[in-house]
Design an enzyme around this catalytic site. Structure first.
Site, short mmCIF file in Angstrom:
data_model
loop_
_atom_site.label_atom_id
_atom_site.label_comp_id
_atom_site.label_asym_id
_atom_site.label_seq_id
_atom_site.Cartn_x
_atom_site.Cartn_y
_atom_site.Cartn_z
N HIS A 125 6.77 9.18 -4.10
CA HIS A 125 6.67 7.68 -3.33
C HIS A 125 7.35 6.78 -4.40
O HIS A 125 7.68 7.14 -5.52
CB HIS A 125 5.12 7.14 -3.57
CG HIS A 125 4.35 8.01 -2.38
ND1 HIS A 125 3.43 7.51 -1.62
CD2 HIS A 125 4.52 9.43 -2.09
CE1 HIS A 125 2.89 8.52 -0.82
NE2 HIS A 125 3.54 9.62 -1.12
N GLU B 51 6.67 4.02 -6.01
CA GLU B 51 6.09 3.44 -7.06
C GLU B 51 6.21 4.68 -8.18
O GLU B 51 6.56 4.42 -9.33
CB GLU B 51 4.59 3.32 -6.78
CG GLU B 51 4.11 2.24 -5.88
CD GLU B 51 4.16 2.59 -4.37
OE1 GLU B 51 4.95 3.31 -4.03
OE2 GLU B 51 3.54 2.01 -3.68
N CYS C 168 -0.02 2.72 -1.16
CA CYS C 168 -0.76 3.69 -0.51
C CYS C 168 -1.77 4.13 -1.45
O CYS C 168 -1.74 3.67 -2.66
CB CYS C 168 -0.19 4.94 0.15
SG CYS C 168 0.31 5.98 -1.18
N CYS D 45 -0.67 6.08 -4.42
CA CYS D 45 0.00 5.51 -5.55
C CYS D 45 -0.84 4.60 -6.17
O CYS D 45 -0.93 4.49 -7.68
CB CYS D 45 1.18 4.53 -4.98
SG CYS D 45 2.39 5.60 -4.40
ZN LIG Z 1 2.32 5.60 -2.29
#
Ligand SMILES: [Zn+2]
Length: 297
Positions: free
Chosen positions: A102, A104, A129, A132
């Protein structure tokens, strides 16, 4: 410079593009903006700190490798030093989705591998999300870091993750990025494996004890080694494999995965899990036909 980054640069408003272009087009640009550069950009553009970070997000998102979702996520993590680090999502064809990175995680591990010991804030082009939010709760600065989204007021990570579960619940004191290195050595290691051991020594695996590191060698001229340390999470599943962390460093340096010539993985014999099979499966999915050099110490 890759075409997506060039396009993102060209799409910036002219009053920002004219000042950011010399930084991004510099041949030493590594998807980071130093604190003095950022201060200077604020003065030149007349934007606020928040407005400038949001304006730079399309540049970070342009690094996305998303052949499955076609959904480009960009993140900019600001280290305790004040330097800003770009990150973007990576998806891999032909392996389970759990191997995905992801944005992040990308920005955070980018800052980590370049020596940051914690983060002040992170700016993201979409809401983080749950995975994360949990990943960020492992950080040395999880209690203080701020999260900025477009068209939102800044919030703390803890506002995004109320009633959180984290290292404290498992009586773990160490944190991701806390900068307390291990001291493992091996007399058997060649240059590439030695770099993997250096990565292992900053890895974070207090739950499994399976500290691990990766070093990647490229067949290109110039900077030819990229390293990744394993980043474990209290909730286990959001853990980020060392190979992915090393691939993120390549991605942010604008290197193509097809230029990988060798990969070394080192892990501890005393660990309760192994990274070997998953690392090999992701390398196989990249269709690189690379033998994974492996050492357990
Ligand atoms: Zn995420």
């Amino acid at each position: 410079m890759n075409k997506q980054l060039q396009n993102a640069l060209n799409a910036l408003p002219e009053n920002i593009a004219m000042y950011i272009k010399p930084i991004v087009e510099d041949k030493h640009f590594g998807a980071t903006i130093s604190a003095p550069q950022f201060e200077q950009l604020i003065k030149q553009t007349g934007l606020t700190d928040k407005q400038l970070r949001l304006a730079l997000l399309p540049l970070a998102a342009s690094y996305s490798i998303s052949p499955i979702s076609k959904f480009c996520v960009g993140a900019i993590a600001r280290g305790l030093s004040g330097q800003l680090y770009f990150g973007a999502n990576i998806e891999f064809l032909n392996v389970p989705l759990g191997q995905s990175v992801h944005a992040e995680q990308s920005a955070i591990s980018h800052a980590w591998m370049k020596g940051e010991k914690g983060l002040q804030d992170i700016t993201i082009n979409y809401s983080p999300c749950g995975h994360c939010r949990q990943f960020m709760n492992e950080l040395s600065t999880a209690e203080s870091m701020r999260v900025q989204l477009p068209e939102q007021t800044e919030k703390s990570l803890q506002q995004y993750l109320p009633e959180s579960f984290g290292p404290k619940d498992l009586d773990i004191d160490s944190r991701l990025m806390d900068g307390k290195p291990l001291t493992h050595v091996s007399a058997e290691a060649d240059q590439l494996m030695q770099k993997a051991i250096d990565a292992l020594n900053i890895s974070h695996a207090p739950y499994s004890g399976s500290y691990g590191g990766i070093a990647i060698e490229l067949n290109t001229e110039g900077e030819s080694f990229y390293c990744g340390a394993y980043a474990e999470n209290a909730a286990f599943n959001p853990s980020l494999p060392a190979l992915q962390v090393a691939l993120i460093q390549m991605q942010m340096a604008g290197k193509d995965f097809s230029t990988i010539s060798a990969v070394a993985l080192v892990e501890l014999k005393s660990g309760t899990i192994s990274h070997q099979a998953c690392t090999q499966s992701v390398l196989d999915a990249l269709a690189l036909d690379i033998e994974l050099k492996y050492l357990a110490i």
